[in-house]
Design a protein around this motif. Structure first.
Motif, PDB file in Angstrom:
ATOM      1  N   TRP A  63       0.837  -1.194   0.000  1.00 36.44           N
ATOM      2  CA  TRP A  63       0.000   0.000   0.000  1.00 36.44           C
ATOM      3  C   TRP A  63       0.876   1.250   0.000  1.00 36.44           C
ATOM      4  O   TRP A  63       0.635   2.192  -0.758  1.00 36.44           O
ATOM      5  N   VAL A  64       1.912   1.257   0.829  1.00 39.84           N
ATOM      6  CA  VAL A  64       2.817   2.409   0.897  1.00 39.84           C
ATOM      7  C   VAL A  64       3.533   2.590  -0.441  1.00 39.84           C
ATOM      8  O   VAL A  64       3.674   3.717  -0.927  1.00 39.84           O
ATOM      9  N   GLU A  65       3.979   1.500  -1.058  1.00 38.41           N
ATOM     10  CA  GLU A  65       4.627   1.609  -2.373  1.00 38.41           C
ATOM     11  C   GLU A  65       3.677   2.232  -3.387  1.00 38.41           C
ATOM     12  O   GLU A  65       4.091   3.074  -4.198  1.00 38.41           O
ATOM     13  N   GLY A  66       2.427   1.836  -3.352  1.00 36.60           N
ATOM     14  CA  GLY A  66       1.439   2.429  -4.257  1.00 36.60           C
ATOM     15  C   GLY A  66       1.237   3.907  -3.990  1.00 36.60           C
ATOM     16  O   GLY A  66       1.144   4.711  -4.922  1.00 36.60           O
ATOM     17  N   TRP A  67       1.176   4.275  -2.720  1.00 36.13           N
ATOM     18  CA  TRP A  67       1.013   5.685  -2.349  1.00 36.13           C
ATOM     19  C   TRP A  67       2.204   6.506  -2.833  1.00 36.13           C
ATOM     20  O   TRP A  67       2.041   7.585  -3.389  1.00 36.13           O
ATOM     21  N   LEU A  68       3.409   5.982  -2.616  1.00 37.22           N
ATOM     22  CA  LEU A  68       4.604   6.706  -3.042  1.00 37.22           C
ATOM     23  C   LEU A  68       4.697   6.773  -4.564  1.00 37.22           C
ATOM     24  O   LEU A  68       5.158   7.780  -5.113  1.00 37.22           O
ATOM     25  N   SER A  69       4.250   5.732  -5.252  1.00 35.19           N
ATOM     26  CA  SER A  69       4.230   5.768  -6.720  1.00 35.19           C
ATOM     27  C   SER A  69       3.281   6.853  -7.214  1.00 35.19           C
ATOM     28  O   SER A  69       3.617   7.607  -8.141  1.00 35.19           O
ATOM     29  N   ALA A  70       2.117   6.949  -6.594  1.00 36.83           N
ATOM     30  CA  ALA A  70       1.169   8.009  -6.967  1.00 36.83           C
ATOM     31  C   ALA A  70       1.756   9.380  -6.643  1.00 36.83           C
ATOM     32  O   ALA A  70       1.582  10.337  -7.414  1.00 36.83           O
ATOM     33  N   SER A  71       2.462   9.482  -5.527  1.00 34.12           N
ATOM     34  CA  SER A  71       3.101  10.749  -5.164  1.00 34.12           C
ATOM     35  C   SER A  71       4.180  11.122  -6.173  1.00 34.12           C
ATOM     36  O   SER A  71       4.353  12.303  -6.498  1.00 34.12           O
ATOM     37  N   ASN A  72       4.922  10.132  -6.674  1.00 37.94           N
ATOM     38  CA  ASN A  72       5.912  10.401  -7.720  1.00 37.94           C
ATOM     39  C   ASN A  72       5.241  11.067  -8.912  1.00 37.94           C
ATOM     40  O   ASN A  72       5.772  12.026  -9.480  1.00 37.94           O
ATOM     41  N   GLN A  73       4.099  10.564  -9.306  1.00 39.60           N
ATOM     42  CA  GLN A  73       3.372  11.128 -10.446  1.00 39.60           C
ATOM     43  C   GLN A  73       2.944  12.557 -10.146  1.00 39.60           C
ATOM     44  O   GLN A  73       3.049  13.446 -10.994  1.00 39.60           O
ATOM     45  N   MET A  74       2.498  12.805  -8.921  1.00 39.99           N
ATOM     46  CA  MET A  74       2.034  14.135  -8.564  1.00 39.99           C
ATOM     47  C   MET A  74       3.177  15.150  -8.544  1.00 39.99           C
ATOM     48  O   MET A  74       3.006  16.296  -8.949  1.00 39.99           O
ATOM     49  N   ILE A  83      11.404  15.626 -10.011  1.00 37.92           N
ATOM     50  CA  ILE A  83      11.363  14.773  -8.820  1.00 37.92           C
ATOM     51  C   ILE A  83      10.418  13.624  -9.158  1.00 37.92           C
ATOM     52  O   ILE A  83       9.203  13.736  -9.045  1.00 37.92           O
ATOM     53  N   THR A  84      10.996  12.532  -9.634  1.00 34.01           N
ATOM     54  CA  THR A  84      10.184  11.413 -10.101  1.00 34.01           C
ATOM     55  C   THR A  84      10.419  10.134  -9.304  1.00 34.01           C
ATOM     56  O   THR A  84       9.797   9.125  -9.576  1.00 34.01           O
ATOM     57  N   ASP A  85      11.329  10.162  -8.339  1.00 26.95           N
ATOM     58  CA  ASP A  85      11.606   8.975  -7.537  1.00 26.95           C
ATOM     59  C   ASP A  85      11.848   9.399  -6.094  1.00 26.95           C
ATOM     60  O   ASP A  85      12.972   9.690  -5.700  1.00 26.95           O
ATOM     61  N   LEU A  86      10.786   9.428  -5.314  1.00 23.36           N
ATOM     62  CA  LEU A  86      10.910   9.862  -3.932  1.00 23.36           C
ATOM     63  C   LEU A  86      11.844   8.958  -3.131  1.00 23.36           C
ATOM     64  O   LEU A  86      12.456   9.399  -2.171  1.00 23.36           O
ATOM     65  N   LEU A  87      11.974   7.704  -3.524  1.00 20.65           N
ATOM     66  CA  LEU A  87      12.817   6.756  -2.790  1.00 20.65           C
ATOM     67  C   LEU A  87      14.226   6.640  -3.362  1.00 20.65           C
ATOM     68  O   LEU A  87      14.916   5.668  -3.081  1.00 20.65           O
ATOM     69  N   HIS A  88      14.664   7.624  -4.142  1.00 23.85           N
ATOM     70  CA  HIS A  88      15.949   7.461  -4.822  1.00 23.85           C
ATOM     71  C   HIS A  88      17.133   7.362  -3.859  1.00 23.85           C
ATOM     72  O   HIS A  88      18.159   6.799  -4.221  1.00 23.85           O
ATOM     73  N   ASN A  89      17.034   7.864  -2.643  1.00 23.36           N
ATOM     74  CA  ASN A  89      18.132   7.755  -1.675  1.00 23.36           C
ATOM     75  C   ASN A  89      17.926   6.640  -0.663  1.00 23.36           C
ATOM     76  O   ASN A  89      18.717   6.511   0.267  1.00 23.36           O
ATOM     77  N   THR A  90      16.881   5.878  -0.802  1.00 20.97           N
ATOM     78  CA  THR A  90      16.580   4.794   0.137  1.00 20.97           C
ATOM     79  C   THR A  90      15.844   3.692  -0.609  1.00 20.97           C
ATOM     80  O   THR A  90      15.864   3.639  -1.830  1.00 20.97           O
ATOM     81  N   ALA A 114       0.644   8.573   7.920  1.00 21.77           N
ATOM     82  CA  ALA A 114       2.089   8.327   8.013  1.00 21.77           C
ATOM     83  C   ALA A 114       2.715   8.330   6.621  1.00 21.77           C
ATOM     84  O   ALA A 114       3.796   8.900   6.417  1.00 21.77           O
ATOM     85  N   SER A 115       2.042   7.729   5.655  1.00 18.79           N
ATOM     86  CA  SER A 115       2.559   7.686   4.282  1.00 18.79           C
ATOM     87  C   SER A 115       2.581   9.078   3.662  1.00 18.79           C
ATOM     88  O   SER A 115       3.518   9.419   2.926  1.00 18.79           O
TER      89      SER A 115
END
Length: 131
Positions: A63-74, A83-90, A114-115
Motif C-alpha cells: 500500500w505504501v509503495e502504491g502511495w509513493l508511486s502516486a506521489s511520484n506522479q504528482m 522529482i520522479t523517484d521519492l525513494l531514490h536515496n533509500t 504516516a505515508s
C-alpha cells in the motif's frame, strides 16, 4: 525564487492536511490498508517475520509503495525540477522504518497519514537539494 518556495510549501501543507478519517463530512474516504491505525501497523511491522503477520506487513508495504508511486506522479517536474523517484536515496525497507518511527510517536494516526508525512518529507528533502 520566493514564489517557488511558497508553492512547494503550499503543496506540502495541502498533502499534510488532507483529511482521510473515514467519517462523514470529510473530503473523501480512505479504504483498505491505508485506513488502519499506526498501532495496527506497528504490530505488523514488529511481527513481520512471523507467519501470521508477514502477509499483513507485506500488504502494508504494498500500500505504501502504491502511495509513493502516486506521489511520484504528482510531484513529477514540480516547478521544473524532475522529482520522479521519492525513494531514490533509500528503499522500501527504509521507508517502512521511517513510518514505524512516525507511528511510534503517533499510534492513533492512520497508515495513510504516516505515508503522506513520508511523501512530504522525501519531497522536501529532494526539492531543497535540487536547488
Amino acid at each position: 525564487m520566493i514564489k517557488r518556495k511558497f508553492t512547494a510549501v503550499t503543496l506540502c501543507l495541502m498533502l499534510y492536511f488532507m483529511p482521510a478519517y473515514g467519517s462523514a463530512g470529510t473530503a473523501y474516504e480512505s479504504y483498505g490498508v491505508g485506513s488502519e491505525s499506526c498501532g495496527t501497523y506497528l504490530q505488523h511491522y514488529h511481527n513481520r517475520n512471523t507467519l501470521y503477520d508477514s502477509s499483513s506487513y507485506f500488504d502494508d508495504a504494498s500500500w505504501v509503495e502504491g502511495w509513493l508511486s502516486a506521489s511520484n506522479q504528482m510531484f513529477k517536474n514540480y516547478n521544473g525540477r524532475p522529482i520522479t523517484d521519492l525513494l531514490h536515496n533509500t528503499d522500501i525497507n527504509g521507508a517502512m522504518l521511517w513510518i514505524a518511527n512516525y507511528c511510534n510517536v503517533h499510534p492513533l494516526k492512520s497508515l495513510y497519514r504516516a505515508s503522506s508525512e513520508l511523501a512530504v518529507h522525501l519531497f522536501l528533502s529532494q526539492y531543497e537539494s535540487s536547488k
